[in-house]
Each structure stands twice: as structure tokens, then as C-alpha cells.
Design a protein around this motif. Structure first.
Motif, mmCIF file in Angstrom:
data_model
loop_
_atom_site.group_PDB
_atom_site.id
_atom_site.type_symbol
_atom_site.label_atom_id
_atom_site.label_comp_id
_atom_site.label_asym_id
_atom_site.label_seq_id
_atom_site.Cartn_x
_atom_site.Cartn_y
_atom_site.Cartn_z
ATOM 1 N N VAL A 1 16.637 6.400 -2.886
ATOM 2 C CA VAL A 1 16.328 5.096 -3.487
ATOM 3 C C VAL A 1 17.593 4.235 -3.502
ATOM 4 O O VAL A 1 17.551 3.046 -3.172
ATOM 5 C CB VAL A 1 15.793 5.272 -4.926
ATOM 6 C CG1 VAL A 1 15.723 3.930 -5.642
ATOM 7 C CG2 VAL A 1 14.416 5.937 -4.899
ATOM 8 N N TYR A 2 18.704 4.850 -3.830
ATOM 9 C CA TYR A 2 19.962 4.105 -3.890
ATOM 10 C C TYR A 2 20.287 3.525 -2.509
ATOM 11 O O TYR A 2 20.634 2.351 -2.372
ATOM 12 C CB TYR A 2 21.091 5.026 -4.360
ATOM 13 C CG TYR A 2 22.400 4.303 -4.599
ATOM 14 C CD1 TYR A 2 22.701 3.753 -5.846
ATOM 15 C CD2 TYR A 2 23.336 4.153 -3.571
ATOM 16 C CE1 TYR A 2 23.885 3.075 -6.066
ATOM 17 C CE2 TYR A 2 24.529 3.470 -3.784
ATOM 18 C CZ TYR A 2 24.792 2.943 -5.028
ATOM 19 O OH TYR A 2 25.972 2.260 -5.236
ATOM 20 N N ALA B 1 3.829 5.547 -5.686
ATOM 21 C CA ALA B 1 3.746 5.506 -7.154
ATOM 22 C C ALA B 1 2.698 6.514 -7.637
ATOM 23 O O ALA B 1 2.935 7.261 -8.587
ATOM 24 C CB ALA B 1 3.402 4.085 -7.617
ATOM 25 N N GLU B 2 1.555 6.540 -6.957
ATOM 26 C CA GLU B 2 0.492 7.473 -7.354
ATOM 27 C C GLU B 2 0.965 8.920 -7.188
ATOM 28 O O GLU B 2 0.789 9.770 -8.067
ATOM 29 C CB GLU B 2 -0.775 7.244 -6.514
ATOM 30 C CG GLU B 2 -1.909 8.152 -6.984
ATOM 31 C CD GLU B 2 -3.092 8.243 -6.012
ATOM 32 O OE1 GLU B 2 -3.240 7.355 -5.151
ATOM 33 O OE2 GLU B 2 -3.847 9.229 -6.136
ATOM 34 N N PHE C 1 12.545 3.624 -7.381
ATOM 35 C CA PHE C 1 12.045 3.212 -6.063
ATOM 36 C C PHE C 1 11.140 1.992 -6.198
ATOM 37 O O PHE C 1 11.289 1.009 -5.463
ATOM 38 C CB PHE C 1 11.278 4.365 -5.400
ATOM 39 C CG PHE C 1 10.736 4.017 -4.035
ATOM 40 C CD1 PHE C 1 11.600 3.837 -2.963
ATOM 41 C CD2 PHE C 1 9.380 3.844 -3.820
ATOM 42 C CE1 PHE C 1 11.105 3.504 -1.690
ATOM 43 C CE2 PHE C 1 8.880 3.517 -2.564
ATOM 44 C CZ PHE C 1 9.751 3.343 -1.503
ATOM 45 N N ALA C 2 10.227 2.055 -7.166
ATOM 46 C CA ALA C 2 9.282 0.943 -7.351
ATOM 47 C C ALA C 2 10.031 -0.351 -7.673
ATOM 48 O O ALA C 2 9.687 -1.418 -7.180
ATOM 49 C CB ALA C 2 8.297 1.277 -8.458
ATOM 50 N N ARG D 1 0.830 -1.197 0.000
ATOM 51 C CA ARG D 1 0.000 0.000 0.000
ATOM 52 C C ARG D 1 0.873 1.259 0.000
ATOM 53 O O ARG D 1 0.637 2.212 -0.725
ATOM 54 C CB ARG D 1 -0.912 0.002 1.232
ATOM 55 C CG ARG D 1 -2.078 0.969 1.104
ATOM 56 C CD ARG D 1 -3.195 0.590 2.059
ATOM 57 N NE ARG D 1 -3.163 1.430 3.254
ATOM 58 C CZ ARG D 1 -3.573 2.689 3.289
ATOM 59 N NH1 ARG D 1 -4.022 3.271 2.190
ATOM 60 N NH2 ARG D 1 -3.523 3.384 4.400
ATOM 61 N N LEU D 2 1.942 1.181 0.815
ATOM 62 C CA LEU D 2 2.892 2.287 0.893
ATOM 63 C C LEU D 2 3.505 2.561 -0.476
ATOM 64 O O LEU D 2 3.555 3.702 -0.947
ATOM 65 C CB LEU D 2 3.983 1.891 1.899
ATOM 66 C CG LEU D 2 4.824 2.945 2.568
ATOM 67 C CD1 LEU D 2 3.964 4.015 3.187
ATOM 68 C CD2 LEU D 2 5.690 2.277 3.643
#
Lengths: 230, 262
Positions: free
Chosen positions: A209-210, A21-22, A142-143, A15-16
Motif C-alpha cells: 500500500v505504501y 475491501a470485501e 489501501f482504500a 470494482r477492483l
């Protein structure tokens, strides 16, 4: 990645990630719409960008709440912990990106007052394009938990900085030659600066993200920076 | 000395295990473990049930000697001396390397006697005045003195579970050990008693080398500076606790501490 023994934990992480993403998609769309509104001098579209920023803010609040809940109830460890902390930091940054897009949209009516085609306006859409692609790729990284894509985003920041320096010089020259356009040019300069900041923020997201993906911080690299400003 | 054996690059380890293998009959429970521990750091052993962490802990003071089928290979040294050498006095070894168990197991004697028993049989003190000093000092270090000083002659078994466990720690401390092994010392205790034991571990650090086996990963994270992850008899990863819990290098460690199927 293997599933958690406790399935509800996976649901919360999903969900997070879905919310982020949204949020990323909305921030990216906001940048693109703001630039289109500027080019086409489309007031309605600009107003829409301003209005839709509220949803980005709402997602940030939702993610913050969820992250606190996950930390309190699941005590995430290792890559889970890095993911959750990255999520919390990323939404803060993406919210700022949304604000910059909104700020660009708010300037659209002020530039429209004087309908002259300024040369720099032709540079700004390409600059905005690179910045919104950086946002897109940083959130895709990230995704996908993809550190290589994150590095590619960081490396692209100099392109935005170069654009900014070029726009800055052009606008200064233009203002000197056409003092009557100073007000409009000042707005355009702010827009260019906003896009440059979006690039910086996308870079920050990519760095987070890295770290989340690898557990290592990206080594400091010698970035160009916006020379005209610094 | 590899990083995997000694992640904090301890210069003078109190105990060193090298390529330790333990067999129960034909079954190998520990598959070649090398590890260093010292007095300045608490070491936590984590891993799923049956991973060998308790078995390995018990090799450190030869508690496995009491298991007839158990056989230990490799070397374990205490201050450089091989604890499995024929010349090692096992009773003396267990005074130097004390142990605290999962369930508090005070002697069915008074609080005072629980503490005084060890020093007396080890000949550390005979006179009542000397024993009094040891009892008070040990109970103080175990964080129990203030709670029991007025009823030292009540039975140790009349104390609460958490107090009994601190009594057992006091009992281990009384014989002036150098190493304290704890095998899930809080698993029978409530969170408040657990917090008191964890605070005690923190206070005892530096004075004793402490090794704790725990199923509670949060506890390992809270009390230790080094964490060793065991799985199926292997020492999978031994590292600085903050690294293990934020960025473990081994996939099996990661799956275990994040609660994924291993």
C-alpha cells in the motif's frame, strides 16, 4: 483524485477496490470468528470459517481476472499501474491470511477433545485481535491510499511478534510441566504461529500500500521478528 | 546542471537547450525550456496537442526559421556551438540535425535518388561507386535494404507507408547526421510498420542522438530512455522514462499519462 477521461476505466478501478475491501473484510472476520470459536469452543462457528474461506478464494480469482483485463485493455500508468499491481499482490496475500484463519478454525475441534483451560488460550485472543486489526488497517490504508496508516501497521508487527514469543515460552513451560497436554499445546503453538504469520502478511500488504500510494518503497526497518523461532 | 534538465546526468550532451522561449508573434509557445540530449539515449517528447513539443523539436534544427512570425530566445548548442549564431550555416546544421516527419514525404524520385540526393548536394560523394556505397549503407541502417535492393530505381512513392517512412529515415541518415529529430514518425503507420520503426530507433540509438515527438505514450515508453512532458509551453517534467511512467513527480504529468482531465 480526478476522474479518468474514459469513465469505464474508473468503473473498473472502483470494482477492483470494492472487491479488495470485501475480501479484506472477510479475512478480518475469519480471524475474529476463528478466535471466538477457539475461546468458546464453538464447532459450528469454526466450520463456518472453513466454509466461508471459499468466498475469499473466489474473490482472489475474480481480482486476478480483472487486473489482467485492466492491464490488457487500459494500459494503466503511474499511480494507476501501482494501484493495479498492488491489488494483484494484495489479494494473493489476503488469500493466505484467509488460509491461516481457516487453519486456526480447523484446529478448534482438536483442542476441544480435552476440556482444560490452558493459560495460553487467554493470551491468544488478544494476539488475534492485534493481527486482525493490522489486516483491517492495512486494507483501510489501501482504500484511502494512506501511506501513514500503512507505516503504522508495519510498526505494529513487533507487538504480534512479542505476543508470539511470550505464548511460545508459556506453552513450552506448560508442556514440560504437563506432558499429557503436549498434543493440545502443539496445536495452540501452531495457532500462535498462524497469527504471527497473519501479522507478517498484514505488514506485507501495508508495504505494498505504501508503494502504491507514494511510488517509494518503505525503507527497511529493524523488525523484532519471532526470536523464539529464528 | 540540474536533474530536471539532465535526468541521466549525461556528461557530454550532444545538444543542450537553455531557457529557450519561442514566440509566434505576440503569443508565447515555449516558456523557457532547458534540456540536454545525447547519443546514447532516445528522448521522447510527450504532451497534449498545442503543448509546444513539436515547436520545441523544430527549434533544434531551426525549422522554425521558415515560419515568419516565429522568434526564438535562449541558447541551443550542438557540441557546444550555438546553432542560432549568425556564423551557423543552417543548411549544414540541418544535415547534422536531420528530421523525419509525421507523414512520409519521399521525393518523387527513385528510391536510390531519395538516398543519394542529400550526400550529393552536401558534397559527401560524387562518384557513382561512392554513392552506391552510401545508398546501401543508409538503406541497411534504415532496415529497408533487403526489401528494396532489387528495385532501387522504382519510385520512392510506390513503397508502402511504412517503407516510405524508413526511406525517409534512410535519407536523413545518408548525410551522416549526429542528431535525428522525429515528429510523430509512426502516426500514419499501421502497428507492424510502427513496430519496425521502433525497432529501427532502438538499433540507431548510440549512433545518433534521437529525439522523438509522439502522441502515443506507449510508444514513448517503448522507445525512449528519457521522457519530457510538455504542457502549455512548459517543460513540466523531464525524467528517466521508467520513472515518468511508474512514478511521475508532477501532478500534471500524472494526470496526463494516466488519462485524467488535466
Amino acid at each position: 483524485m480526478a476522474e479518468h477521461t474514459i469513465k469505464a476505466f474508473d468503473d473498473e478501478i472502483d470494482r477492483l477496490r470494492g472487491l479488495i475491501a470485501e475480501m479484506g473484510g472477510r479475512a478480518e472476520a475469519a480471524i475474529e470468528s476463528a478466535m471466538i470459536a477457539l475461546q468458546r469452543q464453538d464447532l459450528a462457528l469454526a466450520a463456518q470459517v472453513v466454509a466461508e474461506d471459499k468466498r475469499i478464494d473466489a474473490i482472489e480469482a475474480e481480482v486476478e481476472k480483472l487486473v489482467i483485463q485492466v492491464i490488457a485493455l487500459r494500459a494503466p500508468m503511474a499511480n494507476d499501474l501501482r494501484d493495479v499491481i498492488a491489488a494483484l499482490k494484495i489479494v494473493g496475500v489476503v488469500e493466505r491470511i484467509g488460509d491461516y484463519a481457516k487453519n486456526i478454525a480447523k484446529r478448534v475441534p482438536l483442542i476441544m477433545v480435552n476440556q482444560r483451560t490452558l493459560e495460553p488460550v487467554s493470551l491468544l485472543p488478544s494476539m488475534g485481535q492485534v493481527a486482525s486489526e493490522m489486516v483491517h488497517d492495512a486494507l483501510n490504508a489501501f482504500a484511502a491510499r494512506d501511506p501513514d496508516l500503512a507505516v503504522a501497521v508495519v510498526e505494529r508487527d513487533t507487538v504480534v511478534d512479542d505476543f508470539y514469543n511470550s505464548v511460545f515460552r508459556t506453552l513450552v513451560t506448560y508442556m514440560v510441566e504437563n506432558p499429557k497436554t503436549i498434543s493440545e499445546c502443539a496445536h495452540l503453538l501452531f495457532i500462535a504461529k498462524n497469527i504471527e504469520r497473519i501479522g507478517d502478511h498484514a505488514t506485507n500488504v501495508a508495504e505494498m500500500v505504501y508503494y502504491a500510494a507514494t511510488g517509494q518503497t518503505l525503507p527497511d526497518r529493524d523488525r523484532g521478528g519471532a526470536a523464539a523461532e529464528e | 546542471m540540474t536533474e530536471a534538465t539532465n535526468p541521466l546526468a549525461i556528461a557530454n550532451p550532444k545538444m543542450s537547450a537553455r531557457d529557450v522561449k519561442v514566440f509566434y508573434g505576440a503569443k508565447q509557445a515555449i516558456k523557457g525550456v532547458s534540456i540536454d540530449v545525447d547519443m546514447d539515449h532516445v528522448t521522447a517528447f510527450i504532451g497534449p496537442s498545442g503543448c509546444g513539443k513539436s515547436t520545441f523539436l523544430r527549434t533544434l534544427n531551426r525549422m522554425n526559421d521558415t515560419v515568419a512570425s516565429a522568434r526564438v530566445e535562449g541558447t541551443i548548442t550542438l557540441d557546444g556551438d550555438d546553432i542560432y549564431s549568425p556564423s551557423m550555416d543552417v543548411v549544414q546544421l540541418r544535415a547534422r540535425v536531420g528530421m523525419v516527419f509525421q507523414k512520409p514525404n519521399p521525393f518523387p524520385k527513385s528510391i536510390y535518388e531519395n538516398i543519394a540526393y542529400g550526400p550529393r548536394i552536401h558534397g559527401l560523394a560524387h562518384a557513382k561507386a561512392d554513392l552506391d556505397v552510401i545508398v546501401e549503407k543508409s538503406l541497411r541502417r534504415a532496415g529497408l535494404w533487403e526489401e528494396v535492393k532489387d528495385r532501387l530505381h522504382d519510385s520512392g512513392t510506390a513503397l508502402s507507408g511504412g517503407q516510405q517512412q524508413r526511406l525517409c529515415i534512410g535519407r536523413a541518415i545518408a548525410v551522416e547526421p549526429e542528431v535525428i529529430l522525429m515528429d510523430e514518425p509512426c502516426s500514419a503507420l499501421d502497428p507492424i510498420a510502427t513496430a519496425k520503426i521502433e525497432e529501427l530507433i532502438h538499433e540507431l540509438r548510440g549512433r545518433y542522438a534521437i529525439v522523438i515527438v509522439t502522441h502515443n505514450m506507449q510508444q514513448a515508453a517503448r522507445v525512449s530512455q528519457c521522457t519530457a512532458f510538455f504542457h502549455l509551453g512548459d517543460l513540466v517534467e523531464y525524467g528517466v522514462t521508467s520513472d515518468i511512467f511508474t512514478n511521475p513527480t508532477q501532478e500534471r504529468t500524472k494526470d496526463y499519462i494516466t488519462g485524467r482531465y488535466g
